[in-house]
Design an enzyme around this catalytic site. Structure first.
Site, PDB file in Angstrom:
ATOM      1  N   LYS A  87       0.567   3.037  -3.901  1.00 21.47           N
ATOM      2  CA  LYS A  87      -0.134   3.177  -2.620  1.00 21.47           C
ATOM      3  C   LYS A  87      -0.388   4.640  -2.265  1.00 21.47           C
ATOM      4  O   LYS A  87      -1.425   4.963  -1.680  1.00 21.47           O
ATOM      5  CB  LYS A  87       0.663   2.499  -1.500  1.00 21.47           C
ATOM      6  CG  LYS A  87       0.653   0.983  -1.562  1.00 21.47           C
ATOM      7  CD  LYS A  87       1.406   0.396  -0.375  1.00 21.47           C
ATOM      8  CE  LYS A  87       1.469  -1.120  -0.476  1.00 21.47           C
ATOM      9  NZ  LYS A  87       2.207  -1.710   0.666  1.00 21.47           N
ATOM     10  N   CYS A  93       7.848  -8.747   8.025  1.00 26.63           N
ATOM     11  CA  CYS A  93       6.513  -9.337   8.153  1.00 26.63           C
ATOM     12  C   CYS A  93       6.232 -10.305   7.011  1.00 26.63           C
ATOM     13  O   CYS A  93       5.462 -11.256   7.165  1.00 26.63           O
ATOM     14  CB  CYS A  93       5.450  -8.232   8.174  1.00 26.63           C
ATOM     15  SG  CYS A  93       5.468  -7.245   9.679  1.00 26.63           S
ATOM     16  N   LEU A 101      -3.988  -6.497   1.428  1.00 24.40           N
ATOM     17  CA  LEU A 101      -5.369  -6.175   1.799  1.00 24.40           C
ATOM     18  C   LEU A 101      -5.828  -6.842   3.089  1.00 24.40           C
ATOM     19  O   LEU A 101      -6.884  -6.502   3.621  1.00 24.40           O
ATOM     20  CB  LEU A 101      -6.305  -6.533   0.646  1.00 24.40           C
ATOM     21  CG  LEU A 101      -5.967  -5.853  -0.691  1.00 24.40           C
ATOM     22  CD1 LEU A 101      -6.991  -6.226  -1.752  1.00 24.40           C
ATOM     23  CD2 LEU A 101      -5.881  -4.341  -0.543  1.00 24.40           C
ATOM     24  N   GLN A 102      -5.036  -7.738   3.639  1.00 27.57           N
ATOM     25  CA  GLN A 102      -5.348  -8.376   4.922  1.00 27.57           C
ATOM     26  C   GLN A 102      -5.211  -7.394   6.080  1.00 27.57           C
ATOM     27  O   GLN A 102      -5.765  -7.595   7.153  1.00 27.57           O
ATOM     28  CB  GLN A 102      -4.436  -9.605   5.087  1.00 27.57           C
ATOM     29  CG  GLN A 102      -4.229 -10.110   6.486  1.00 27.57           C
ATOM     30  CD  GLN A 102      -2.857  -9.725   7.033  1.00 27.57           C
ATOM     31  OE1 GLN A 102      -2.173  -8.880   6.472  1.00 27.57           O
ATOM     32  NE2 GLN A 102      -2.463 -10.367   8.128  1.00 27.57           N
ATOM     33  N   ASP A 114       5.384   6.933  -0.259  1.00 30.31           N
ATOM     34  CA  ASP A 114       5.397   5.478  -0.460  1.00 30.31           C
ATOM     35  C   ASP A 114       5.726   5.201  -1.924  1.00 30.31           C
ATOM     36  O   ASP A 114       5.101   5.776  -2.818  1.00 30.31           O
ATOM     37  CB  ASP A 114       4.050   4.847  -0.095  1.00 30.31           C
ATOM     38  CG  ASP A 114       4.174   3.346   0.166  1.00 30.31           C
ATOM     39  OD1 ASP A 114       4.651   2.628  -0.737  1.00 30.31           O
ATOM     40  OD2 ASP A 114       3.806   2.894   1.262  1.00 30.31           O
ATOM     41  N   ASP A 167       8.569  -0.386   7.531  1.00 28.68           N
ATOM     42  CA  ASP A 167       8.686  -1.742   8.084  1.00 28.68           C
ATOM     43  C   ASP A 167      10.104  -2.288   8.091  1.00 28.68           C
ATOM     44  O   ASP A 167      10.301  -3.497   8.174  1.00 28.68           O
ATOM     45  CB  ASP A 167       7.764  -2.700   7.320  1.00 28.68           C
ATOM     46  CG  ASP A 167       8.101  -2.786   5.830  1.00 28.68           C
ATOM     47  OD1 ASP A 167       9.047  -2.098   5.391  1.00 28.68           O
ATOM     48  OD2 ASP A 167       7.425  -3.540   5.112  1.00 28.68           O
ATOM     49  N   ASN A 168      11.123  -1.408   7.994  1.00 29.63           N
ATOM     50  CA  ASN A 168      12.482  -1.921   8.133  1.00 29.63           C
ATOM     51  C   ASN A 168      13.338  -0.923   8.898  1.00 29.63           C
ATOM     52  O   ASN A 168      13.129   0.288   8.852  1.00 29.63           O
ATOM     53  CB  ASN A 168      13.102  -2.256   6.770  1.00 29.63           C
ATOM     54  CG  ASN A 168      13.408  -1.024   5.946  1.00 29.63           C
ATOM     55  OD1 ASN A 168      14.442  -0.387   6.126  1.00 29.63           O
ATOM     56  ND2 ASN A 168      12.501  -0.671   5.046  1.00 29.63           N
ATOM     57  N   SER A 184      -1.757  -9.287  -1.265  1.00 30.83           N
ATOM     58  CA  SER A 184      -1.373  -9.679   0.097  1.00 30.83           C
ATOM     59  C   SER A 184      -1.420  -8.505   1.075  1.00 30.83           C
ATOM     60  O   SER A 184      -1.408  -8.706   2.289  1.00 30.83           O
ATOM     61  CB  SER A 184       0.033 -10.290   0.103  1.00 30.83           C
ATOM     62  OG  SER A 184       1.001  -9.333  -0.318  1.00 30.83           O
TER      63      SER A 184
END
Length: 243
Positions: free
Chosen positions: A91, A192, A76-77, A67, A135-136, A74
């Site tokens: 990360k 997202c 941490l949700q 990573d 995520d892509n 944002s």
């Protein structure tokens, strides 16, 4: 998977993994296979968080994480292995802190870089399984091509808004291009960040991905090979498609 002959369990590990060891189908042999396994997780975000947590808890012996990003507020949700105190930290490093606190028997290897077609082969070298939680589409395609070239099993998942999906690609079996014969326009695949995602859906899909990895390592059950498992969070419904 890697030969587990040298992966003897210590008395502390036998106690730690007692619920696996008494579990029919896993047992001591399965736990030794987990200890001998070398697994590479691509992405320490929404999907990577439950993946890393459950693989470390399960006793995967070597866990690498790729990573390039840093922890932001944002995240941490949904990215529950990271903490507020770690905002601004890479990360891959933050995930390592979590793993170290959870299970000292896991060798953790951070790779703080973005995976691409030029470095993918190097990053995958030395591992015997890849799990893609990015995520892509472009990155997922790159990871899939690298895993196929390296002849490694690949567990792949994705989420968007309230929904998610999981599948498994195997060497000499169904591959990413069989599921996605055409490359979609990135404009048709909003991130997202644009459309949002409910945090818990990443937990559902990431945990399913961890389960598929554990099945592949231990030889238990039937992995999602040639099958795409779809999850509709609003309807609480799973659908399976063959491809």
């Amino acid at each position: 998977m890697t030969d587990a002959a040298a992966a003897a369990l210590s008395p502390e590990e036998i106690k730690r993994y007692a619920r696996h060891i008494v579990l029919r189908g896993v047992g001591g042999d399965g736990q030794q296979k987990l200890k001998a396994a070398r697994v590479l997780v691509i992405g320490a975000g929404g999907l990577g968080s439950p993946l890393i947590a459950y693989l470390a808890a399960a006793g995967v012996g070597t866990l690498g994480v790729v990573d390039h990003d840093t922890v932001s507020l944002s995240n941490l949700q949904r990215q529950m292995i990271h903490q507020s105190i770690g905002i601004g930290t890479p990360k891959a490093e933050s995930a390592g802190t979590f793993v170290a606190g959870l299970n000292a028997h896991v060798e953790y290897i951070p790779h703080i870089e973005r995976i691409n077609s030029e470095n993918a082969a190097r990053l995958l070298a030395g591992y015997d399984m890849v799990i893609d939680g990015t995520d892509n589409f472009g990155t997922r395609q790159t990871v899939a091509e690298a895993a196929e070239a390296a002849k490694l099993p690949l567990v792949s998942g994705a989420v968007s808004m309230f929904d998610g999906q999981v599948t498994v690609f195997m060497p000499q079996g169904k591959q990413f291009r069989d599921l996605y014969p055409d490359t979609p326009d990135e404009a048709d695949l909003p991130s997202c960040e644009v459309v949002g995602v409910i945090g818990a859906v990443t937990g559902v899909i990431g945990t399913l991905m961890a389960m598929e990895a554990i099945k592949l390592i231990t030889g238990v059950g039937e992995p999602l090979v040639g099958r795409l498992l779809l999850y509709d969070g609003r309807a609480a419904r799973f659908t399976e498609l063959n491809y």
